[in-house]
Design a protein around this motif. Structure first.
Motif, mmCIF file in Angstrom:
data_model
loop_
_atom_site.group_PDB
_atom_site.id
_atom_site.type_symbol
_atom_site.label_atom_id
_atom_site.label_comp_id
_atom_site.label_asym_id
_atom_site.label_seq_id
_atom_site.Cartn_x
_atom_site.Cartn_y
_atom_site.Cartn_z
ATOM 1 N N TYR A 44 0.820 -1.220 0.000
ATOM 2 C CA TYR A 44 0.000 0.000 0.000
ATOM 3 C C TYR A 44 0.853 1.268 0.000
ATOM 4 O O TYR A 44 2.046 1.235 0.301
ATOM 5 C CB TYR A 44 -0.972 -0.039 1.191
ATOM 6 C CG TYR A 44 -1.896 -1.243 1.074
ATOM 7 C CD1 TYR A 44 -3.007 -1.214 0.242
ATOM 8 C CD2 TYR A 44 -1.600 -2.450 1.718
ATOM 9 C CE1 TYR A 44 -3.821 -2.336 0.077
ATOM 10 C CE2 TYR A 44 -2.405 -3.573 1.558
ATOM 11 C CZ TYR A 44 -3.513 -3.502 0.736
ATOM 12 O OH TYR A 44 -4.310 -4.611 0.561
ATOM 13 N N HIS A 50 -0.875 2.050 7.449
ATOM 14 C CA HIS A 50 -0.247 0.723 7.566
ATOM 15 C C HIS A 50 1.234 0.820 7.178
ATOM 16 O O HIS A 50 2.102 0.261 7.856
ATOM 17 C CB HIS A 50 -0.915 -0.284 6.617
ATOM 18 C CG HIS A 50 -2.252 -0.757 7.060
ATOM 19 N ND1 HIS A 50 -2.428 -1.704 8.043
ATOM 20 C CD2 HIS A 50 -3.504 -0.430 6.647
ATOM 21 C CE1 HIS A 50 -3.718 -1.939 8.217
ATOM 22 N NE2 HIS A 50 -4.393 -1.180 7.380
ATOM 23 N N LEU A 100 -2.415 -8.456 3.021
ATOM 24 C CA LEU A 100 -3.818 -8.498 3.423
ATOM 25 C C LEU A 100 -4.185 -9.961 3.680
ATOM 26 O O LEU A 100 -4.132 -10.786 2.771
ATOM 27 C CB LEU A 100 -4.663 -7.928 2.282
ATOM 28 C CG LEU A 100 -6.168 -7.871 2.494
ATOM 29 C CD1 LEU A 100 -6.533 -6.812 3.534
ATOM 30 C CD2 LEU A 100 -6.867 -7.567 1.170
ATOM 31 N N TRP A 154 -7.953 -2.596 8.757
ATOM 32 C CA TRP A 154 -8.443 -1.480 7.961
ATOM 33 C C TRP A 154 -9.740 -1.014 8.624
ATOM 34 O O TRP A 154 -10.418 -1.826 9.281
ATOM 35 C CB TRP A 154 -8.751 -1.944 6.542
ATOM 36 C CG TRP A 154 -7.544 -2.275 5.735
ATOM 37 C CD1 TRP A 154 -6.963 -3.498 5.592
ATOM 38 C CD2 TRP A 154 -6.760 -1.366 4.948
ATOM 39 N NE1 TRP A 154 -5.855 -3.408 4.765
ATOM 40 C CE2 TRP A 154 -5.724 -2.106 4.355
ATOM 41 C CE3 TRP A 154 -6.835 0.004 4.691
ATOM 42 C CZ2 TRP A 154 -4.762 -1.528 3.522
ATOM 43 C CZ3 TRP A 154 -5.887 0.573 3.855
ATOM 44 C CH2 TRP A 154 -4.859 -0.184 3.292
ATOM 45 N N TYR A 179 -10.719 -7.128 -4.115
ATOM 46 C CA TYR A 179 -9.353 -7.265 -3.593
ATOM 47 C C TYR A 179 -9.066 -8.654 -3.026
ATOM 48 O O TYR A 179 -7.969 -8.913 -2.535
ATOM 49 C CB TYR A 179 -9.009 -6.154 -2.590
ATOM 50 C CG TYR A 179 -9.877 -6.057 -1.341
ATOM 51 C CD1 TYR A 179 -9.833 -7.030 -0.354
ATOM 52 C CD2 TYR A 179 -10.692 -4.960 -1.131
ATOM 53 C CE1 TYR A 179 -10.595 -6.924 0.794
ATOM 54 C CE2 TYR A 179 -11.473 -4.837 0.016
ATOM 55 C CZ TYR A 179 -11.416 -5.829 0.976
ATOM 56 O OH TYR A 179 -12.179 -5.723 2.129
ATOM 57 N N ASN A 180 -10.058 -9.521 -3.085
ATOM 58 C CA ASN A 180 -9.847 -10.910 -2.657
ATOM 59 C C ASN A 180 -11.025 -11.748 -3.175
ATOM 60 O O ASN A 180 -11.938 -11.210 -3.815
ATOM 61 C CB ASN A 180 -9.708 -11.017 -1.122
ATOM 62 C CG ASN A 180 -10.941 -10.497 -0.383
ATOM 63 O OD1 ASN A 180 -11.989 -10.298 -0.983
ATOM 64 N ND2 ASN A 180 -10.796 -10.285 0.904
ATOM 65 N N SER A 216 -14.575 -1.076 0.142
ATOM 66 C CA SER A 216 -13.287 -0.830 0.787
ATOM 67 C C SER A 216 -13.506 0.190 1.893
ATOM 68 O O SER A 216 -14.616 0.688 2.091
ATOM 69 C CB SER A 216 -12.262 -0.313 -0.237
ATOM 70 O OG SER A 216 -10.967 -0.283 0.327
ATOM 71 N N LYS A 242 -7.765 -7.322 7.931
ATOM 72 C CA LYS A 242 -6.483 -6.937 8.529
ATOM 73 C C LYS A 242 -5.310 -7.208 7.574
ATOM 74 O O LYS A 242 -5.351 -8.147 6.784
ATOM 75 C CB LYS A 242 -6.228 -7.723 9.820
ATOM 76 C CG LYS A 242 -7.217 -7.439 10.928
ATOM 77 C CD LYS A 242 -6.851 -8.134 12.241
ATOM 78 C CE LYS A 242 -6.930 -9.641 12.215
ATOM 79 N NZ LYS A 242 -8.289 -10.180 11.988
ATOM 80 N N ASN A 243 -4.284 -6.397 7.715
ATOM 81 C CA ASN A 243 -2.988 -6.705 7.115
ATOM 82 C C ASN A 243 -2.150 -7.400 8.177
ATOM 83 O O ASN A 243 -2.276 -7.087 9.366
ATOM 84 C CB ASN A 243 -2.238 -5.422 6.748
ATOM 85 C CG ASN A 243 -2.778 -4.765 5.496
ATOM 86 O OD1 ASN A 243 -3.632 -5.303 4.820
ATOM 87 N ND2 ASN A 243 -2.250 -3.585 5.202
#
Ligand code: PCA
Length: 336
Positions: A44, A50, A100, A154, A179-180, A216, A242-243
């Motif tokens: 990111y 982050h 992520l 996030w 994103y996933n 998001s 979470k990351n």
């Protein structure tokens, strides 16, 4: 070490200088002096909290170890893109990095637990879910040859769209950035058309019309000046993904116990600081979206109801994959 000593000894003969050089070489060989450099890929933007938190962690470790372990953060996908980071760390191409967690569902369904709609929708619940899932998360990572250092959430996820959305049916045919796998599935269940796109490539995707919508946090919309392309953000509060920052186990095992302790101590501090920052910034991001001309507000009752029924489908599908182990983590969370 021996060959350096021998060649040094040969060129200077058996002099007193040779003796001093030998002592210096022995010192240099001790762990305290064997400086190690770890490059740390981050997906990111450098200005995202982050990434800033990870950069601070990297500097803190470098400082606390007196440079014996130097960690250098590389934000914005500059070293490895988000989609490459997990594999890079597993294979030892990178000794450490951030990913992520919920993007790793193909590795193990447990990684997706923090992207289950409406399971944990506040920071407090997200923390509980993290604690409930941590033993299993650590075990899964350990089996993959990885060590968990810390994880940071996030802010709650909301729906971005170019036009107003009153019900899921308004999303039919919309090009939806995922994103996933969970966000792809969410798009499908709404009748939208998902495409996986890295956060680092979002500006271009929205500018060229490849994406028109996404789910998001306010954070990612803010980082990408999403208001230049998108008008609406609905505060659905669907989940808080979470990351995590992880290390390659072999690289980790090469550190002596003292260095490992320093890294874990700094990781604990980074985790705390990251959670505090996320909480502190969540409302601020929403204000920024609104201040830049976006319509920011709660979803309508019908959109909410649609999301709830889609969420129930996704939870059912996840439990089919995650089985009794997944259910046990959910039970542990609900008992907290
Ligand atoms: N931002 C990341 C993941 C979750 C979030 O809020 C992204 O959109 O890629």
């Amino acid at each position: 070490m021996t060959s350096f000593h021998q060649s040094f000894g040969r060129s200077f003969g058996r002099s007193a200088l040779g003796g001093i050089a030998a002592a210096a070489v022995i010192l240099a060989g001790s762990t305290a002096w064997a400086a190690e450099k770890w490059d740390m890929p981050l997906a990111y933007a450098a200005s995202n909290y982050h990434s800033e938190n990870a950069a601070k962690f990297a500097e803190a470790v470098t400082k606390a170890t007196g440079g014996a372990l130097e960690i250098v953060a590389h934000p914005g996908g500059s070293l490895f893109k988000g989609g490459e980071i997990y594999r890079a760390i597993r294979t030892g191409q990178a000794p450490i990095g951030e990913r992520l967690i919920s993007a790793l569902g193909n590795e193990d369904p447990l990684f997706e637990i923090d992207a289950l709609p409406f399971l944990a929708t506040s920071f407090d619940d997200s923390w509980k879910l993290y604690q409930a899932s941590k033993p299993k998360l650590e075990e899964t990572l350990d089996k993959a040859g990885l060590v968990l250092l810390y994880a940071v959430p996030w802010p709650p996820q909301g729906l971005y769209n170019k036009t107003a959305v009153n019900a899921a049916s308004d999303m039919k045919g919309v090009k939806f950035r995922a994103y996933n796998a969970a966000t792809s599935r969410l798009a499908e269940l709404m009748g939208a058309v998902p495409t996986k796109i890295e956060a680092a490539e979002l500006t271009q995707a929205f500018a060229t019309g490849v994406a028109e919508s996404m789910i998001s946090s306010g954070s990612t919309g803010y980082d990408r000046k999403i208001w230049e392309h998108v008008k609406y953000w609905y505060d659905v509060q669907a989940w808080l993904p979470k990351n995590m920052v992880i290390a390659n186990k072999a690289a980790w095992n090469d550190l002596d116990a003292n260095l490992q302790k320093i890294v874990m101590d700094e990781a604990g501090k980074a985790e705390q600081a990251g959670w505090n920052k996320a909480r502190e910034l969540a409302d601020w991001y929403k204000e920024q979206l609104a201040a830049n001309g976006m319509e920011v507000g709660p979803p309508s009752d019908s959109l909410k109801a649609d999301f709830e029924s889609i969420g129930a489908t996704m939870t059912k599908e996840w439990l089919e994959k995650a089985g009794a182990e997944g259910q046990a983590v959910i039970d542990a969370y609900k008992a907290m």
